[in-house]
Write a protein that holds these residues in place. Sequence first.
Motif, PDB file in Angstrom:
ATOM      1  N   GLY A  97      85.563  62.811  13.995  1.00  0.00           N
ATOM      2  CA  GLY A  97      86.224  63.820  13.180  1.00  0.00           C
ATOM      3  C   GLY A  97      86.381  65.113  13.945  1.00  0.00           C
ATOM      4  N   ARG A  98      86.806  66.134  13.256  1.00  0.00           N
ATOM      5  CA  ARG A  98      87.078  67.422  13.889  1.00  0.00           C
ATOM      6  C   ARG A  98      85.861  68.339  13.920  1.00  0.00           C
ATOM      7  NH1 ARG A  98      92.824  67.943  10.651  1.00  0.00           N
ATOM      8  NH2 ARG A  98      93.992  66.478  11.957  1.00  0.00           N
ATOM      9  N   HIS A  99      84.786  67.944  13.274  1.00  0.00           N
ATOM     10  CA  HIS A  99      83.641  68.848  13.147  1.00  0.00           C
ATOM     11  C   HIS A  99      82.427  68.428  13.966  1.00  0.00           C
ATOM     12  CE1 HIS A  99      82.625  65.656  10.358  1.00  0.00           C
ATOM     13  NE2 HIS A  99      81.400  66.149  10.213  1.00  0.00           N
ATOM     14  N   LEU A 100      82.421  67.209  14.519  1.00  0.00           N
ATOM     15  CA  LEU A 100      81.276  66.731  15.286  1.00  0.00           C
ATOM     16  C   LEU A 100      81.695  66.379  16.711  1.00  0.00           C
ATOM     17  CD1 LEU A 100      79.361  64.373  12.801  1.00  0.00           C
ATOM     18  CD2 LEU A 100      78.848  66.750  13.397  1.00  0.00           C
ATOM     19  N   PRO A 101      80.766  66.461  17.664  1.00  0.00           N
ATOM     20  CA  PRO A 101      81.090  66.137  19.058  1.00  0.00           C
ATOM     21  C   PRO A 101      81.265  64.640  19.269  1.00  0.00           C
ATOM     22  CG  PRO A 101      78.749  66.578  18.847  1.00  0.00           C
ATOM     23  CD  PRO A 101      79.368  66.924  17.517  1.00  0.00           C
ATOM     24  N   THR A 102      81.980  64.288  20.318  1.00  0.00           N
ATOM     25  CA  THR A 102      82.212  62.876  20.624  1.00  0.00           C
ATOM     26  C   THR A 102      80.928  62.141  20.995  1.00  0.00           C
ATOM     27  OG1 THR A 102      82.754  63.463  22.913  1.00  0.00           O
ATOM     28  CG2 THR A 102      84.597  63.232  21.359  1.00  0.00           C
ATOM     29  N   GLY A 103      79.917  62.867  21.424  1.00  0.00           N
ATOM     30  CA  GLY A 103      78.653  62.237  21.797  1.00  0.00           C
ATOM     31  C   GLY A 103      77.675  62.090  20.656  1.00  0.00           C
ATOM     32  N   THR A 104      78.126  62.235  19.415  1.00  0.00           N
ATOM     33  CA  THR A 104      77.232  62.196  18.253  1.00  0.00           C
ATOM     34  C   THR A 104      76.335  60.966  18.231  1.00  0.00           C
ATOM     35  OG1 THR A 104      78.644  63.578  16.842  1.00  0.00           O
ATOM     36  CG2 THR A 104      77.170  62.046  15.726  1.00  0.00           C
ATOM     37  N   ASP A 105      76.898  59.775  18.391  1.00  0.00           N
ATOM     38  CA  ASP A 105      76.098  58.551  18.312  1.00  0.00           C
ATOM     39  C   ASP A 105      75.032  58.496  19.403  1.00  0.00           C
ATOM     40  OD1 ASP A 105      77.504  57.678  16.128  1.00  0.00           O
ATOM     41  OD2 ASP A 105      78.819  56.331  17.251  1.00  0.00           O
ATOM     42  N   THR A 106      75.384  58.966  20.588  1.00  0.00           N
ATOM     43  CA  THR A 106      74.427  58.961  21.700  1.00  0.00           C
ATOM     44  C   THR A 106      73.322  59.979  21.472  1.00  0.00           C
ATOM     45  OG1 THR A 106      76.201  58.294  23.215  1.00  0.00           O
ATOM     46  CG2 THR A 106      74.201  59.208  24.195  1.00  0.00           C
ATOM     47  N   ILE A 107      73.701  61.172  21.025  1.00  0.00           N
ATOM     48  CA  ILE A 107      72.721  62.219  20.741  1.00  0.00           C
ATOM     49  C   ILE A 107      71.751  61.772  19.657  1.00  0.00           C
ATOM     50  CG2 ILE A 107      72.425  64.559  19.818  1.00  0.00           C
ATOM     51  CD1 ILE A 107      75.165  65.228  21.098  1.00  0.00           C
ATOM     52  N   LEU A 108      72.283  61.182  18.587  1.00  0.00           N
ATOM     53  CA  LEU A 108      71.431  60.817  17.454  1.00  0.00           C
ATOM     54  C   LEU A 108      70.573  59.590  17.744  1.00  0.00           C
ATOM     55  CD1 LEU A 108      73.771  61.513  14.404  1.00  0.00           C
ATOM     56  CD2 LEU A 108      72.071  62.990  15.485  1.00  0.00           C
ATOM     57  N   ALA A 109      71.101  58.623  18.481  1.00  0.00           N
ATOM     58  CA  ALA A 109      70.282  57.464  18.846  1.00  0.00           C
ATOM     59  C   ALA A 109      69.106  57.896  19.714  1.00  0.00           C
ATOM     60  CB  ALA A 109      71.123  56.424  19.582  1.00  0.00           C
TER      61      ALA A 109
END
Length: 267
Positions: A40-52
Amino acid sequence: MCADMFEETWLTKPYAEIVDIAGRNGSILMVPVGSLEQHGRHLPTGTDTILATAAARAGTDRLDDDVPVLLAPPIWAGYSPHHLPFGGTITVEHDTFIDTITDIVDSAANSGFDAVTFVNGHGGNKSLLSTAVSVAGGEHPEMELSTFLYLDLLGSDVEDIKQSDVPGVHGGELETSLMLSIRPDLVDEDSVSTTPQHEPYDRAGADLLNGGPVTVYRSFDEYTETGTLGEPAAASAATGERTLELVGEEIATVLESIHEHVRTIDS
């Protein structure tokens, strides 16, 4: 990404220390697996990597020192062809992904680890990780191999945690809440958008965490115009902190069980 994302991981240790950890009875290598894709427009593209990675670290932080666990740096490239229409996404082919997982297991075995567990942060990786673990397990019957999507560990607690009833996980309330709790500087709260996930088939399930027996492929732009599914406007840092606390407790329990099981087999 988090400044401490690589602290106390394989990446920062000399080889002798890694071999020492691996040589202890019931040793575990934990590998976060994410993706680099639009959220989406509000979260970074690395969200899944950061959160995992954050989830994996929350689990290891809750373990006693007598459980020999080493956290690997994350795998940031996942299987995400369904996100390509939005741009800002890097994906790998399915055979490349599986080969990478099996190669990591080969290397972990060479170093002497008794077990490898992959902490997954991206729904598109689920089936491929299961396949890769099966392939690697056949090649390394002496090792205990496992994988899980960290949000799946919440089970029925997810309904108590969420403040919104809007279906959808990708860039939705839970992922946004987690990012607000660990990296609020990467969340653009002025750009959130609400898009309920709509499945025309009842047996396909409501969303990633409430799936059904029917699996249907669709490109992500068929679900949403902005790349977001769910209700990120309902997100809060408090919800993220509670989610990470529960996930960390569950991961620690999983790791303790793996350690005890493997140690019993080896003894």
